[in-house]
Enzyme design. Structure first.
Site, mmCIF file in Angstrom:
data_model
loop_
_atom_site.group_PDB
_atom_site.id
_atom_site.type_symbol
_atom_site.label_atom_id
_atom_site.label_comp_id
_atom_site.label_asym_id
_atom_site.label_seq_id
_atom_site.Cartn_x
_atom_site.Cartn_y
_atom_site.Cartn_z
ATOM 1 N N ASP A 27 0.770 -0.994 0.151
ATOM 2 C CA ASP A 27 0.085 0.061 0.092
ATOM 3 C C ASP A 27 0.983 1.276 0.090
ATOM 4 O OD1 ASP A 27 -2.424 1.305 -0.147
ATOM 5 O OD2 ASP A 27 -2.719 1.313 1.835
ATOM 6 N N ASN A 75 -11.314 -2.612 -5.024
ATOM 7 C CA ASN A 75 -10.529 -1.676 -5.951
ATOM 8 C C ASN A 75 -11.387 -1.254 -7.259
ATOM 9 O OD1 ASN A 75 -7.226 -2.732 -4.542
ATOM 10 N ND2 ASN A 75 -8.440 -0.892 -4.070
HETATM 11 C C1 IPE Z 1 -5.616 -2.764 -0.329
HETATM 12 O O1 IPE Z 1 -5.235 -1.315 -0.368
HETATM 13 C C2 IPE Z 1 -5.538 -3.498 -1.400
HETATM 14 C C3 IPE Z 1 -4.291 -3.443 -2.071
HETATM 15 C C4 IPE Z 1 -2.810 -3.011 -1.720
HETATM 16 C C5 IPE Z 1 -4.231 -4.096 -3.285
HETATM 17 P P1 IPE Z 1 -6.363 -0.036 -0.478
HETATM 18 O O2 IPE Z 1 -5.554 1.181 -0.425
HETATM 19 O O3 IPE Z 1 -7.141 -0.617 -1.603
HETATM 20 O O4 IPE Z 1 -7.031 -0.426 0.787
HETATM 21 P P2 IPE Z 1 -7.964 0.786 1.883
HETATM 22 O O5 IPE Z 1 -8.920 1.183 0.949
HETATM 23 O O6 IPE Z 1 -6.984 1.783 2.109
HETATM 24 O O7 IPE Z 1 -8.368 -0.026 3.011
HETATM 25 C C1 IPE Z 2 -1.675 0.297 -3.403
HETATM 26 O O1 IPE Z 2 -1.241 1.538 -3.411
HETATM 27 C C2 IPE Z 2 -1.768 -0.473 -4.663
HETATM 28 C C3 IPE Z 2 -3.294 -0.707 -4.960
HETATM 29 C C4 IPE Z 2 -4.120 -0.570 -4.463
HETATM 30 C C5 IPE Z 2 -3.576 -1.315 -6.495
HETATM 31 P P1 IPE Z 2 -2.551 2.529 -3.396
HETATM 32 O O2 IPE Z 2 -2.944 2.848 -4.857
HETATM 33 O O3 IPE Z 2 -3.583 2.047 -2.450
HETATM 34 O O4 IPE Z 2 -1.743 3.864 -2.927
HETATM 35 P P2 IPE Z 2 -2.348 4.949 -1.678
HETATM 36 O O5 IPE Z 2 -2.916 3.874 -0.615
HETATM 37 O O6 IPE Z 2 -3.371 5.636 -2.468
HETATM 38 O O7 IPE Z 2 -1.335 5.696 -1.522
HETATM 39 MG MG MG Z 3 -4.007 2.452 -0.435
#
Ligand code: IPE
Ligand code: IPE
Ligand code: MG
Length: 260
Positions: A27, A75
């Site tokens: 993340d 997502n």
């Molecule tokens: C969790 O991250 C899913 C992945 C890293 C693929 P998110 O960024 O989607 O999670 P939330 O929404 O902050 O809980």
């Molecule tokens: C994790 O990084 C990757 C996916 C969920 C695909 P994020 O895209 O959630 O990055 P932040 O949390 O917005 O920084």
């Molecule tokens: Mg994220």
């Protein structure tokens, strides 16, 4: 089957100094990019590069299984252009990396509800899985359109199809009839769970399998997570006492037995 004997709720599993299975929520790609005034997409690209490094570092450390959350069942709620960018990136990464994974003894699997993906992505996944299926040195699992709740429900469906007698009211359901149907049935339960990016939640990742996993949270954004960050996580893991329900005295007694 190996998996049953190592269920953390049925037996006390063997604990190794180096975690045998690490599960990661990668993340913070978007925030990493934002902090540099770059588009979120650049963060995702750098995220793929980080994963490559972490796979190598895990192999070096003696980890056997690495399972990463790449795209959650939630997502899809993101803007369409980000979702389609991520799908394209996934295809590119699979095509680019498959040869090296194969040569390095890595078996790649993708878990999740793949029926939601387009044909091109599904084909890239099948090709990469087939190309590496003879490998056993290291197991890299990518969770895509994965949700822990989905996994438990799909496994329940399969279990009931196989054992319709379990649907009768009052019949107890032994966990070893469910677990072979979970998407991670080939791996031991994760020893260590890492979430980068500062959030401290599971976000619907491996709900069943994390029952006795050690959790490690770091502020480090995923694109900056490297070998030294992995070492910090493993060092933190090595300071934990995994009791699996027992008292500290019981754990100490077990550890004092000479290794046979
Ligand atoms: C969790 O991250 C899913 C992945 C890293 C693929 P998110 O960024 O989607 O999670 P939330 O929404 O902050 O809980
Ligand atoms: C994790 O990084 C990757 C996916 C969920 C695909 P994020 O895209 O959630 O990055 P932040 O949390 O917005 O920084
Ligand atoms: Mg994220």
């Amino acid at each position: 089957m190996q998996q049953h004997s190592q269920s953390s709720t049925l037996v006390v599993p063997t604990v190794h100094a180096v975690p045998q299975h690490i599960a990661v929520i990668m993340d913070g790609n978007g925030r990493w990019a934002n902090a540099r005034r770059l588009p979120r997409m650049v963060g995702h690209e750098r995220g793929v590069a980080a994963l490559r490094q972490v796979v190598e570092a895990c192999m070096k450390q003696g980890v056997r299984y690495l399972s990463v959350f790449a795209f959650s069942s939630e997502n899809w709620r993101r803007p369409e252009e980000e979702v389609s960018f991520l799908m394209g990136l996934f295809i590119k990464a699979l095509e680019r990396e498959v040869r090296e994974l194969k040569e390095n003894g890595v078996r790649l699997r993708v878990i999740g509800d793949l029926s939601a993906f387009n044909t091109k992505l599904r084909q890239a996944i099948s090709r990469a899985e087939a190309a590496t299926e003879m490998n056993d040195r290291f197991h890299l699992t990518v969770a895509a359109n994965y949700g822990g709740r989905w996994d438990i429900l799909q496994a329940t469906r399969k279990m009931l199809d196989q054992h319709p007698e379990l649907a009768v009211s009052g019949v107890p359901i032994p966990e070893e009839l469910l677990t072979p149907h979970l998407s991670m049935n080939f791996a031991p339960e994760p020893d260590l769970f890492i979430r980068t990016g500062g959030e401290e939640r599971i976000s619907n990742f491996l709900l069943w399998q994390l029952a006795y996993t050690e959790f490690y949270f770091t502020e480090c954004f995923w694109p900056e997570f490297d070998e030294s960050q992995l070492e910090l996580a493993i060092q933190s893991y090595q300071r934990r006492e995994r009791r699996f329900g027992r008292t500290p005295a019981q754990v100490a007694q077990e550890c004092s037995y000479p290794a046979s």
